[in-house]
Structures are given as structure tokens and as C-alpha cells.
Write a protein that holds these residues in place. Structure first.
Motif, mmCIF file in Angstrom:
data_model
loop_
_atom_site.group_PDB
_atom_site.id
_atom_site.type_symbol
_atom_site.label_atom_id
_atom_site.label_comp_id
_atom_site.label_asym_id
_atom_site.label_seq_id
_atom_site.Cartn_x
_atom_site.Cartn_y
_atom_site.Cartn_z
ATOM 1 N N ARG A 48 0.838 -1.209 0.000
ATOM 2 C CA ARG A 48 0.000 0.000 0.000
ATOM 3 C C ARG A 48 0.875 1.262 0.000
ATOM 4 O O ARG A 48 0.626 2.196 -0.762
ATOM 5 C CB ARG A 48 -0.903 -0.003 1.230
ATOM 6 C CG ARG A 48 -1.784 1.222 1.300
ATOM 7 C CD ARG A 48 -2.710 1.163 2.474
ATOM 8 N NE ARG A 48 -1.978 0.988 3.727
ATOM 9 C CZ ARG A 48 -2.562 0.810 4.901
ATOM 10 N NH1 ARG A 48 -3.873 0.762 4.979
ATOM 11 N NH2 ARG A 48 -1.855 0.661 5.991
ATOM 12 N N ARG A 51 2.401 1.670 -3.424
ATOM 13 C CA ARG A 51 1.414 2.160 -4.411
ATOM 14 C C ARG A 51 1.136 3.642 -4.203
ATOM 15 O O ARG A 51 1.005 4.394 -5.142
ATOM 16 C CB ARG A 51 0.114 1.393 -4.268
ATOM 17 C CG ARG A 51 0.234 -0.063 -4.564
ATOM 18 C CD ARG A 51 -0.519 -0.427 -5.829
ATOM 19 N NE ARG A 51 -0.265 -1.826 -6.125
ATOM 20 C CZ ARG A 51 -1.130 -2.795 -5.900
ATOM 21 N NH1 ARG A 51 -2.316 -2.498 -5.416
ATOM 22 N NH2 ARG A 51 -0.842 -4.035 -6.196
ATOM 23 N N LYS A 52 1.018 4.025 -2.936
ATOM 24 C CA LYS A 52 0.681 5.418 -2.625
ATOM 25 C C LYS A 52 1.795 6.319 -3.123
ATOM 26 O O LYS A 52 1.544 7.330 -3.798
ATOM 27 C CB LYS A 52 0.506 5.575 -1.103
ATOM 28 C CG LYS A 52 -0.029 6.899 -0.696
ATOM 29 C CD LYS A 52 -0.630 6.801 0.704
ATOM 30 C CE LYS A 52 -1.211 8.126 1.132
ATOM 31 N NZ LYS A 52 -0.199 9.087 1.558
ATOM 32 N N SER A 53 3.021 5.889 -2.844
ATOM 33 C CA SER A 53 4.136 6.737 -3.267
ATOM 34 C C SER A 53 4.199 6.792 -4.794
ATOM 35 O O SER A 53 4.458 7.838 -5.380
ATOM 36 C CB SER A 53 5.411 6.214 -2.627
ATOM 37 O OG SER A 53 6.419 6.052 -3.564
ATOM 38 N N GLU A 55 1.636 6.510 -6.808
ATOM 39 C CA GLU A 55 0.506 7.348 -7.241
ATOM 40 C C GLU A 55 0.865 8.821 -7.170
ATOM 41 O O GLU A 55 0.531 9.603 -8.055
ATOM 42 C CB GLU A 55 -0.666 7.107 -6.283
ATOM 43 C CG GLU A 55 -1.729 6.203 -6.838
ATOM 44 C CD GLU A 55 -2.791 5.921 -5.769
ATOM 45 O OE1 GLU A 55 -3.444 4.906 -5.926
ATOM 46 O OE2 GLU A 55 -2.948 6.704 -4.803
ATOM 47 N N GLU A 56 1.570 9.172 -6.089
ATOM 48 C CA GLU A 56 1.843 10.585 -5.857
ATOM 49 C C GLU A 56 2.853 11.178 -6.814
ATOM 50 O O GLU A 56 2.972 12.392 -6.908
ATOM 51 C CB GLU A 56 2.295 10.775 -4.400
ATOM 52 C CG GLU A 56 1.087 10.779 -3.504
ATOM 53 C CD GLU A 56 1.430 10.643 -2.038
ATOM 54 O OE1 GLU A 56 2.628 10.527 -1.724
ATOM 55 O OE2 GLU A 56 0.488 10.643 -1.228
ATOM 56 N N LYS A 129 -6.242 9.231 -7.367
ATOM 57 C CA LYS A 129 -5.857 8.529 -6.117
ATOM 58 C C LYS A 129 -6.945 7.505 -5.782
ATOM 59 O O LYS A 129 -8.109 7.866 -5.619
ATOM 60 C CB LYS A 129 -5.727 9.523 -4.949
ATOM 61 C CG LYS A 129 -4.851 10.719 -5.258
ATOM 62 C CD LYS A 129 -3.397 10.453 -4.900
ATOM 63 C CE LYS A 129 -2.466 11.603 -5.220
ATOM 64 N NZ LYS A 129 -2.386 12.054 -6.615
ATOM 65 N N GLU A 131 -8.276 4.330 -3.322
ATOM 66 C CA GLU A 131 -8.046 3.707 -2.030
ATOM 67 C C GLU A 131 -7.501 2.293 -2.259
ATOM 68 O O GLU A 131 -8.021 1.561 -3.107
ATOM 69 C CB GLU A 131 -9.368 3.632 -1.252
ATOM 70 C CG GLU A 131 -9.159 3.418 0.225
ATOM 71 C CD GLU A 131 -10.436 2.958 0.911
ATOM 72 O OE1 GLU A 131 -10.321 2.303 1.933
ATOM 73 O OE2 GLU A 131 -11.534 3.249 0.377
ATOM 74 N N PHE A 132 -6.472 1.935 -1.512
ATOM 75 C CA PHE A 132 -5.894 0.607 -1.690
ATOM 76 C C PHE A 132 -6.856 -0.454 -1.147
ATOM 77 O O PHE A 132 -7.311 -0.359 -0.016
ATOM 78 C CB PHE A 132 -4.557 0.526 -0.939
ATOM 79 C CG PHE A 132 -3.924 -0.821 -1.000
ATOM 80 C CD1 PHE A 132 -3.234 -1.232 -2.129
ATOM 81 C CD2 PHE A 132 -4.023 -1.705 0.077
ATOM 82 C CE1 PHE A 132 -2.645 -2.486 -2.182
ATOM 83 C CE2 PHE A 132 -3.436 -2.962 0.022
ATOM 84 C CZ PHE A 132 -2.744 -3.347 -1.111
#
Ligand code: UTP
Length: 790
Positions: A48, A51-53, A55-56, A129, A131-132
Motif C-alpha cells: 500500500r 502504491r501510494k508513493s 501514485e503521488e 488517487k 483507495e488501496f
């Protein structure tokens, strides 16, 4: 981080926690902490975060030409700064996700008002963005559309008139349709044709659930490629030249490109042959894809998928035993019409509870074969038996039916019509309920389930049998009916075995209710429907009539024999008398710890349904070893005054199950360690604290009670029932399980109390036995030993 502050953790109103990230529930705080420290949670948290990093610092790009490559896109964006990756939607070729090195580069890309590449205007925007969300493997399976939804199944089952009909309906709904069966046959024929070209004389034989009478929509196609009559792998087929040319054209000239030369199968290794099988599948069987040779597995296989039929298959080359056990299962299924409904029902139940199944890569669950064997074993052990043991079948095998495969005797009659039907007339409804009852408290780790003998063997006996030295024993032991040195449930870990028991316990409880036994006239879910609800919590089987149904709160106490030397216990292991004796010791010790150390009020339970107490006088422990003899009880030590003899008599039982009602008056767990230290400090300073550790614990309780309220309050803090059960499935087993059921818990303290006793009881009970019962245990075991010598 404290679990309470973790945003992934949700406290559940009925106690326990839910991890939002991994989509699972745990019963208590220690389990939660274990889970949060565990591999799965940490891995998902890492994915997660990654993925978030990503995405950003990624942009969504569209508007490029269809034939644009990832490299071209990467080159274009590199003019703003380093690019980490470009992932393109290949199917449609209309968009790409471009991951940039960091947010600075991203800002530079987004700051550009217009992007142009190859004369095309690009649309570039920040990546959405999302949500995972973790998708558990079972849902991925469901997404393939192979499952009958629980809703549809429930609707169909509610229409049935009784549980027996529901169980038969489960078979009807899950078994193959005629078309499915034909489709499999066609695929087998196709494979047979192709393989015969390369492996002359080979046979493609289906085994497992496609043919063993336990077929379920979409189940794997297990195939055994029998190469007994094949000497060589023929890279070029031996056909007339023109025909070969024609075939070669049809096969798109692919086969000869990678399968280079003839191979002598006699000298080839299994992995080499499987690589050839994989090559043939890949290159010569139309519609086959996803071919993978798993050569390092216990049983090496080639996995494949087939597009048109949507089937998944496994091909193995040294699995003749599986071919035999498939036929055995078929014979069993045909011998008694209850076998299929029972196996289908239990397989579905176990799947819903995530206890069994065949996930890719294995795992700690029971595989479907092992579960099926467990059900067959259960039927062998009914009274009278519903199925005969394999050893009995062996005696009935005719001349043509006697066979030895890979050194194992596989003789049994192939025609079930010639076998005597069972005289057992139990209904399916009661057989199913009995399955749960039997396995709810089964000592899986201390027994080897033998279908060959139709009974549980002691591990010692099972290992001593010929060729069985390699039998890998574990938390659950189901011996293959032919390959006696193979535990088919060897992969099952202790956690799964305990969950299996706990789910059986819940199910057994539910099966005693009217909702299981009778169709609801108000249109409510009844019978199997509630049994099939997902999850293993008590919610799944809680009945309307019994809101305080068992919560699966179990503490396992080790055998008191652990305190004896090996020599002292060796000769006695296995005597029924010793089991009873140990059970009595545990009951006495437990009663003492609850009442004298923790200051609970313990009384015999009024609930007759869950209690079987032997009212007879207890067995004397130090004078007469024989169970049932009446005599005086010898007191243990200083902590057991004579006035308590009567009470001890009442708690000692010759039965396998005792049930008590207990009331807790104070928070005896809160600040216990601190209070213990405090008392020790004071003792050091001159105020006396007992040197006896049990006495010292009793003093800690007293002090905690004093601190809380001084005197006993009007009402107990909480009450609960504890059911004490001898677990022994084999005579060697002297362990005891304590099943807790909260009764009154007005301020929701039971969970805390339970966590405390989970640790406290086993060690304090052992301490009591060590201190007060050791001599009498040793004395009794010696006398029993002498008796046995006579
Ligand atoms: P499965 O566990 O896949 O059972 O093993 P299944 O009944 O075919 O269930 P599905 O396919 O999951 O629906 C397939 C076969 O492999 C052999 C048995 O013949 C079994 O039927 N097998 C499996 C063994 O011989 N030994 C094992 O330990 C496991």
C-alpha cells in the motif's frame, strides 16, 4: 504504534478486532498484535505504501498514437526529469501511467500547459488517487465466475423440506452437468491425441474430483500421463511424409522448433520429462496457455489452462497411486447414498469457513482430498459402520483386483454392487451433526487417522508399521489409505487444526438447535443455510434462541504426565485408568486455582445439556489404582485443609466432561504483576509474604480485592461457564480443554478476564499438580505399572 491508534484497526462492538487492510477479524488483543506484526499485514502495508508513493509521483497520459511505445513516452517525459516507469494499457493502447522520479519532476510536468509528441496533443493529468483495496484470493476465484452465489444456494436450500433434502440438493447444485462432463472428456481426448504423437503408447488418465464422484463446477482437471508403455519421446512424429507436412503446417511449424531431439525416457529425469510435456502443451495443443512446470513440488506437475473450456489442469507423470485412490473414493461413494451429500456439504462448509480448499501454492488448509478422507473415516467409525475399512475391502478383493502400486497394497473390489450394504440407518441430518460433534474435541495432533484400519492409531503404532517411518506427523494426521507413509494433511498447521475444531464446535452447537433441524415456517434461514454462512466466528452459527452461544473460547491444559519423568510415565502411557486419573488431577487443581487462588465462586453447572458429572466418589489416587474403587481421598499439602475434602471429592470426576458455573467478584487481573511486586517488596521489608507461590498468588488476589472494594460486592462482576473436557482421542492423550462461555458480563469484562486466565491457568494448575499431586501421581502410576506387569 499502539493498536488502538492504528487506523487499520477497528474494535468490534462484541469484542475482538477487525483489520481493515487485510479484511480479517481476530478475537482478542494478543491475536491482533500477532497479526499486526505478521508477514501478511506487513507485506500488504508495504504494498500500500509503495502504491501510494507511486501514485503521488505519476501522471495519467492519453492522446498519443496507437503505435507509440513505452520507450518513446519515457524519452518524451525525460526532458522534465528522470522517469521510473511507463505502464501502458496495451489492449487498447490509449493511455499510459508514467511514474516520475519524484514530486518535483511531477510538478514540472504538470506545470507545462501543453504537451505535444509526434505532432499529437497529449492529455496529461495527475494520477487518480484510489483507495488501496486488498482482494483476497477467494474473491479473485469468485471473480472468475465459477461459483454459485451463496444467495442463490440459500434460496434453493430454503425451499427444501428437511435437512436431508437440502444435503441432496447441494449435490445437485454443485455436481457437473452432462455438458461439463462431455467438455472434460473432449479435452482429455484432444490431449490424448496430441500426446500419443510425441509419447507413443502413452495414456492420459483423469483422476481426482473430475472422476471420483465429488465433482464440483469448475474444479481442476487432474491428469495422469501414464508413460509405462512409452520408451522414447519422439520429437518428430512417425507418419508418412505428406501427412507430417500437413500436420506441421497445421501446428504452425511450432512443435519442431523447440522440441529438438528424440529423448530416451528411461534415462530422463522427471523434471526433464515434465519440461517436454510442457513444451508439447504449449506448442501443440490448441487453446492451451499459462503452461508452467512445477518440478520442485512433492508431486511435480505441469499446470495449464485451456481457453475454450476455461478449465485449469494439472498433468503429472508419476501418480499411479492417485489413480487408485480415485477409484477407491468412487467405490465408497457408490456403496452408500449418504456419502456424496455428506462430502459435498462438508466440503462447502469447510470452504466457507476457510478451512479447506486447494489454493495455488498450498498453504496450511486441508486440501480437498484430505477433507474427503476425513469424512470417509468418520463414516467408517459410525456404529454400526456406514463404510468398511480399507483393510476389510482388501480381504474382499477378487484375483483381478489385487494390485501393488509403488510398493503399496492397493487391492480392493472394483464393483461396489458386490459389497454388503451398511445396516446403519441414520439420517443425513443426524450424521452431519454427529460429524461436528465428534471432531469438535478430537485430538488431531495425538492421533493418526487411518482409513486403512478404520480407526485412529497412536502415532507410535502408525510410525512402527512397515514403511511408515517417514510419515510426517503434525497438527492433523490423515494417513493415505494406500501410501501409508504419507500424511495427506501434513501441511495443516496448528492454527488451522484448532480453527477446524472450533468451527466444528460452533457447528455442533448449532446442529442441536431447532433452526438446524426444522424448516422455518416464517421464511427464516434454517438448516444448512446458517451453517454455510461465511467466517468462523460464532455469528455464523449463533442461534436466535441462544444468544450466549459458545464463543470458541478454549484453553488447552497440558497433560499432568509432563511433570513425571519419562521413565515414570512410559509404561503407563495408553492406559485408560491413567487418563481418568490425570483428568481428576486437573479438575482438582483447576477448582483450587479458581476458587482458592482467584477467589471465584465455583458451583456445579445447572445446565444439564452441557454437563455430565459423575456423582460417584472419586478414584483414590494413592491406594488403589483401579478406577471405580471407593476410598478415602488423600490431601495434598498445606494449602488444602481437611475441610475442603468434600469439595475436592465433588470436583473430581471419572467422566470425560465436567461443567462448572463460576462467579468473578473482582478485577483480579488488573495490576496483578505490580501488586505481586509490591507484596514481594513488602515481604522483603519484613511483612510476611508466603514462600509458597500458590499461597502468594492467593494473597495477591486478596490484596487486589481489598484495593478495589474491601468487601465482596452485592453482585459478581461477571459469571461464566467452564466446561472441562478430556481431549483424548487416543489412550496416550491426557490433555484437557477448558471451554469458556460468558454468561453475565454487564460491564464487558469477560474478554479481559479470559486473556488473563489464558496465561494464568495453565501455569498455576501445573504448579498445583506439581506441588500437591506429584507424589500420588507417581505412586499411582507405579502401582498401575505393577498391575500391568502381572
Ligand atoms: P485434490 O486435493 O485436488 O482433491 O487432489 P479433489 O478431490 O480432486 O478436489 P478438487 O480438485 O480440489 O475439487 C486431487 C487428487 O490428487 C490425489 C487424489 O487422487 C485426489 O483426488 N491426491 C491428492 C493424492 O493422491 N494425495 C494427496 O496428498 C493429495
Amino acid at each position: 504504534m499502539e493498536p488502538d491508534e492504528d487506523l487499520d484497526v477497528e474494535s468490534l462492538p462484541r469484542g475482538g478486532y477487525r483489520c481493515r487492510l487485510c479484511l480479517l477479524q481476530v478475537a482478542n488483543r494478543p491475536s491482533l498484535e500477532d497479526h499486526l506484526r505478521g508477514k501478511k499485514h506487513r507485506k500488504l502495508a508495504e504494498v500500500r505504501a509503495r502504491r501510494k508513493s507511486q501514485e503521488e509521483k505519476s501522471v495519467f497520459v492519453s492522446g498519443f498514437r496507437r503505435d507509440t511505445s513505452e520507450l518513446e513516452l519515457s524519452e518524451y517525459f525525460q526532458s522534465f526529469g528522470p522517469v521510473c516507469s511507463v505502464v501502458m494499457d496495451k489492449e487498447k493502447g490509449v493511455y499510459a501511467i508514467v511514474e516520475l522520479q519524484d514530486e518535483t519532476v511531477l510538478q514540472m510536468v504538470l506545470a507545462q500547459p501543453q504537451h505535444c509528441m509526434d505532432g499529437q496533443k497529449l492529455r496529461v493529468k495527475p494520477r487518480q488517487k484510489k483507495e488501496f483495496k486488498y482482494i483476497p484470493p477467494k474473491k479473485q476465484g469468485a471473480a472468475r465466475g465459477q461459483e454459485l452465489s451463496l444467495d442463490k444456494l440459500s434460496q434453493a436450500l430454503c425451499l427444501c423440506s428437511d435437512v436431508d433434502e437440502q444435503m441432496k440438493q447441494v449435490v445437485t447444485l454443485f455436481q457437473f452437468s452432462e455438458n461439463e462432463r462431455k467438455l472434460r472428456e473432449l479435452l482429455v481426448t484432444l490431449l490424448q491425441e496430441v500426446f500419443s504423437e510425441f509419447f507413443p503408447g502413452c495414456e492420459v488418465l483423469p483422476f481426482g474430483s473430475s472422476v471420483n464422484s465429488f465433482d464440483v463446477h469448475g474444479c481442476d482437471l487432474d491428469l495422469f500421463l501414464d508413460l509405462e508403455h512409452t520408451q522414447t519421446f519422439q520429437a518428430s512424429t512417425r507418419k508418412p511424409q505428406e501427412e507430417e507436412d500437413k500436420d506441421r503446417a497445421a501446428l504452425d511449424s511450432r512443435s519442431e522448433d523447440s522440441i529438438l531431439s528424440d529423448v530416451d525416457l528411461e534415462s530422463a529425469t522427471v523434471p526433464e520429462i515434465l519440461e517436454l510435456v510442457a513444451a508439447v502443451l504449449c506448442q501443440c495443443v490448441p487453446g492451451v496457455y499459462g503452461v508452467q512446470a512445477l518440478t520442485a513440488a512433492r508431486l511435480p506437475v505441469v499446470k495449464f489452462q485451456h481457453k475454450e473450456s476455461t478449465l485449469q489442469g494439472d498433468i503429472s507423470i508419476n501418480n499411479r497411486l492417485a489413480f487408485c485412490n480415485t477409484r477407491l473414493l468412487q467405490v465408497y461413494a457408490e456403496m452408500d447414498e449418504r456419502v456424496r451429500p455428506l462430502v459435498y456439504t462438508l466440503r462447502y462448509w469447510a470452504k466457507q469457513k476457510e478451512l479447506a480448499g486447494n489454493p495455488f501454492g498450498g498453504g496450511p488448509l486441508l486440501n480437498n482430498y484430505a477433507l474427503t478422507l476425513l469424512v470417509l473415516f468418520f463414516l467408517q467409525t459410525r456404529n454400526p459402520p456406514i463404510l468398511p475399512a480399507v483393510s476389510q475391502l482388501k480381504k474382499l478383493a477378487g484375483d483381478g483386483e489385487k494390485s501393488v502400486v509403488d510398493g503399496w497394497d492397493c487391492s480392493f473390489p472394483r464393483d461396489p454392487a458386490k459389497l454388503e450394504p451398511s445396516s446403519n440407518m441414520e439420517s443425513l441430518c443426524s450424521v452431519l451433526a454427529d460429524f461436528f460433534r465428534v471432531f469438535a474435541d478430537y485430538n488431531f495432533a495425538g492421533a493418526v487417522i487411518s482409513l486403512r484400519e478404520g480407526q485412529a492409531l497412536s502415532p507410535k503404532d502408525a510410525l512402527a508399521a512397515e514403511n511408515c517411518g517417514g510419515l510426517k506427523l503434525g497438527a492433523l494426521n490423515v494417513q493415505d489409505p494406500f501410501e501409508l507413509g504419507h500424511n495427506v494433511a501434513g501441511n495443516v498447521n496448528e492454527k488451522t487444526a484448532l480453527r477446524f475444531q472450533s468451527c466444528c464446535r460452533d457447528a455442533a452447537k448449532y446442529c442441536r438447535s431447532l433452526q438446524y433441524q426444522r424448516k422455518s415456517c416464517k421464511g427464516k434461514a434454517w438448516g444448512l443455510v446458517r451453517l454455510f454462512q461465511r467466517g468462523d466466528g460464532p455469528e455464523a452459527s449463533r442461534t436466535d434462541e441462544d444468544p450466549a452461544a459458545e464463543d470458541g473460547l478454549v484453553i488447552s491444559l497440558p497433560s499432568p504426565l509432563q511433570i513425571l519423568t519419562e521413565e515414570q510415565s512410559r509404561d503407563l502411557c495408553g492406559t485408560e485408568s491413567l487418563q481418568q486419573l490425570c483428568f481428576q488431577k486437573v479438575c482438582i487443581a483447576l477448582h483450587f486455582v479458581l476458587q482458592d487462588v482467584l477467589k471465584c465462586i465455583v458451583s456445579q453447572d445447572e445446565d444439564r445439556e452441557s454437563m455430565v458429572v459423575d456423582a460417584e466418589e472419586p478414584v483414590p489416587l494413592d491406594e488403589e489404582p483401579c478406577v471405580g474403587a471407593k476410598r478415602r481421598m488423600v490431601e495434598g499439602g498445606a494449602l488444602v485443609p481437611d475441610s475442603k475434602r468434600q469439595r475436592r471429592d465433588a470436583v473430581a470426576s471419572k467422566e470425560e466432561k465436567v461443567s462448572w458455573h463460576c462467579a468473578v467478584w473482582h478485577r483480579v487481573w488488573l495490576g496483578r504483576r505490580k501488586m505481586r511486586r509490591e507484596l514481594q517488596r513488602r515481604a522483603g521489608a519484613g511483612t510476611c509474604q508466603s514462600a509458597d507461590s500458590l499461597q502468594a498468588e492467593a494473597e495477591v488476589t486478596e490484596a487486589l480485592a481489598q484495593r478495589e472494594s474491601g468487601s465482596r460486592p452485592a453482585q459478581p462482576l461477571l459469571t461464566f461457564r467452564v466446561c472441562i473436557l478430556r481431549t483424548g482421542a487416543t489412550a496416550q492423550d491426557c490433555r484437557t480443554n477448558l471451554h469458556f462461555t460468558p454468561l453475565q458480563d454487564p460491564v464487558a469484562l469477560f474478554q479481559d478476564f479470559f486473556h488473563f486466565v489464558q496465561i494464568f491457568l495453565p501455569k498455576t494448575v501445573a504448579r498445583y499438580i506439581q506441588k500437591h499431586e506429584l507424589d500420588s501421581l507417581v505412586g499411582a502410576t507405579e502401582r498401575l505399572g505393577q498391575e500391568m506387569d502381572f
